[in-house]
Motif scaffolding. Structure first.
Motif, PDB file in Angstrom:
ATOM      1  N   SER A 156       0.767  -1.258   0.067  1.00  0.00           N
ATOM      2  CA  SER A 156      -0.012  -0.047  -0.074  1.00  0.00           C
ATOM      3  C   SER A 156       0.805   1.105  -0.145  1.00  0.00           C
ATOM      4  N   GLY A 157       2.065   1.150  -0.042  1.00  0.00           N
ATOM      5  CA  GLY A 157       3.192   2.210  -0.140  1.00  0.00           C
ATOM      6  C   GLY A 157       3.171   2.875   1.322  1.00  0.00           C
ATOM      7  N   ARG A 158       3.006   2.224   2.244  1.00  0.00           N
ATOM      8  CA  ARG A 158       3.378   2.771   3.760  1.00  0.00           C
ATOM      9  C   ARG A 158       4.733   2.487   4.246  1.00  0.00           C
ATOM     10  N   VAL A 159       5.412   1.734   3.417  1.00  0.00           N
ATOM     11  CA  VAL A 159       6.811   1.556   3.603  1.00  0.00           C
ATOM     12  C   VAL A 159       7.600   2.121   2.569  1.00  0.00           C
ATOM     13  N   PRO A 160       8.416   2.969   2.844  1.00  0.00           N
ATOM     14  CA  PRO A 160       9.386   3.356   1.824  1.00  0.00           C
ATOM     15  C   PRO A 160      10.339   2.456   1.140  1.00  0.00           C
TER      16      PRO A 160
END
Length: 79
Positions: free
Chosen positions: A67-71
Motif C-alpha cells: 500500500s506504499g506505507r513502507v518506503p
C-alpha cells in the motif's frame, strides 16, 4: 515492518523456522484439515496459534509494503 502494536504479538522465530513455515504454508493450503496444527508440526517448537499469528503479521507487513506505507530504501548504485 509491522506497527509497534503488533510487535508485542511477535515471538522469536529463527531463520530456519521461517523457512520451514514458508515450506509448510506451500504444502498445507487453506483447504487442508488442521492446517495450522500441521504447519506447527513442520516448524517445530511453535503452536498452531503461534504459526497462525506469525502468518497474520506477515500478511499485515505485506499489506503495509504494497500500500506504499513502507518506503523503498534508497540503495546506492555502484559504478
Amino acid at each position: 515492518m509491522a506497527s509497534s502494536s503488533m510487535s508485542s504479538r511477535r515471538s522469536t522465530w529463527t531463520a530456519q523456522q521461517n523457512k520451514l513455515s514458508e515450506r509448510a504454508l506451500a504444502r498445507y493450503d487453506t483447504e487442508t484439515p488442521n492446517r495450522w496444527h500441521n504447519i506447527a508440526m513442520a516448524v517445530g517448537g511453535k503452536t498452531a496459534e503461534d504459526c497462525k499469528s506469525h502468518f497474520q503479521i506477515l500478511l499485515d507487513d505485506l499489506y503495509q509494503i504494497e500500500s506504499g506505507r513502507v518506503p523503498f530504501p534508497n540503495y546506492m548504485h555502484s559504478s
